[in-house]
Design a protein around this motif. Sequence first.
Motif, mmCIF file in Angstrom:
data_model
loop_
_atom_site.group_PDB
_atom_site.id
_atom_site.type_symbol
_atom_site.label_atom_id
_atom_site.label_comp_id
_atom_site.label_asym_id
_atom_site.label_seq_id
_atom_site.Cartn_x
_atom_site.Cartn_y
_atom_site.Cartn_z
ATOM 1 N N ARG A 31 0.814 -1.219 0.000
ATOM 2 C CA ARG A 31 0.000 0.000 0.000
ATOM 3 C C ARG A 31 0.841 1.259 0.000
ATOM 4 O O ARG A 31 0.657 2.164 0.831
ATOM 5 N N VAL A 32 1.796 1.305 -0.920
ATOM 6 C CA VAL A 32 2.643 2.480 -1.086
ATOM 7 C C VAL A 32 2.529 2.967 -2.530
ATOM 8 O O VAL A 32 2.120 2.219 -3.417
ATOM 9 N N GLY A 33 2.882 4.201 -2.765
ATOM 10 C CA GLY A 33 2.781 4.773 -4.098
ATOM 11 C C GLY A 33 4.105 4.876 -4.817
ATOM 12 O O GLY A 33 4.148 5.274 -5.981
ATOM 13 N N ASP A 50 3.717 4.498 -8.953
ATOM 14 C CA ASP A 50 2.622 3.871 -9.680
ATOM 15 C C ASP A 50 2.338 4.645 -10.973
ATOM 16 O O ASP A 50 2.064 4.061 -12.019
ATOM 17 N N ARG A 51 2.482 5.934 -10.920
ATOM 18 C CA ARG A 51 2.274 6.776 -12.109
ATOM 19 C C ARG A 51 3.315 6.485 -13.183
ATOM 20 O O ARG A 51 3.004 6.473 -14.374
ATOM 21 N N ASP A 52 4.562 6.241 -12.783
ATOM 22 C CA ASP A 52 5.610 5.875 -13.748
ATOM 23 C C ASP A 52 5.218 4.611 -14.514
ATOM 24 O O ASP A 52 5.411 4.536 -15.731
ATOM 25 N N ILE A 53 4.684 3.628 -13.807
ATOM 26 C CA ILE A 53 4.290 2.381 -14.458
ATOM 27 C C ILE A 53 3.175 2.627 -15.465
ATOM 28 O O ILE A 53 3.207 2.129 -16.588
ATOM 29 N N VAL A 54 2.212 3.441 -15.070
ATOM 30 C CA VAL A 54 1.085 3.723 -15.968
ATOM 31 C C VAL A 54 1.554 4.490 -17.203
ATOM 32 O O VAL A 54 1.253 4.109 -18.339
ATOM 33 N N THR A 74 12.281 6.841 -12.460
ATOM 34 C CA THR A 74 12.893 8.158 -12.540
ATOM 35 C C THR A 74 14.310 8.009 -12.009
ATOM 36 O O THR A 74 14.516 7.592 -10.867
ATOM 37 N N ARG A 75 15.267 8.331 -12.861
ATOM 38 C CA ARG A 75 16.681 8.209 -12.477
ATOM 39 C C ARG A 75 17.140 9.451 -11.713
ATOM 40 O O ARG A 75 16.573 10.524 -11.865
ATOM 41 N N ASN A 76 18.176 9.280 -10.920
ATOM 42 C CA ASN A 76 18.756 10.395 -10.162
ATOM 43 C C ASN A 76 17.706 11.187 -9.391
ATOM 44 O O ASN A 76 17.559 12.395 -9.593
ATOM 45 N N PRO A 77 16.981 10.526 -8.512
ATOM 46 C CA PRO A 77 15.940 11.253 -7.778
ATOM 47 C C PRO A 77 16.519 12.288 -6.831
ATOM 48 O O PRO A 77 17.674 12.187 -6.404
#
Length: 133
Positions: A31-33, A50-54, A74-77
Amino acid sequence: MLVSELMERNPVSAAPEDSCRDAARLLSRYRVGALPVVNADGTLKGILTDRDIVLRCLALGKDPDKTAVRDCMTRNPVTVSPRDRVETAAERMSGSQVRRLPAAERLGGREAPTAATAAAAATWCCAAPRTST
């Protein structure tokens, strides 16, 4: 107050070679985003939401079983140190327009998690407050 007082010390994480489907299952199960993405040696490589996957997998018609996390993360956060003040973390989040921020230490030119083992992965700092919908 310091970031270390708020951060999750044992977050679930993904490896760059994991499939997006496996990562999505972790997101659902815990249950994490978002998940920190770390190599076997504990080096923070990115962050996967989850948005990255979508947007970077499903919307492009890619197969989540065959698409690696490294291809969607997302690289280099943006990161923060556990020794930073929470105000510093909030400013960094606001200035970079991010809602999740891993806390990592800089060691020899690379981001390394603050936890003692790679299994603990990047230490999660904080997330923006949830708003009611």
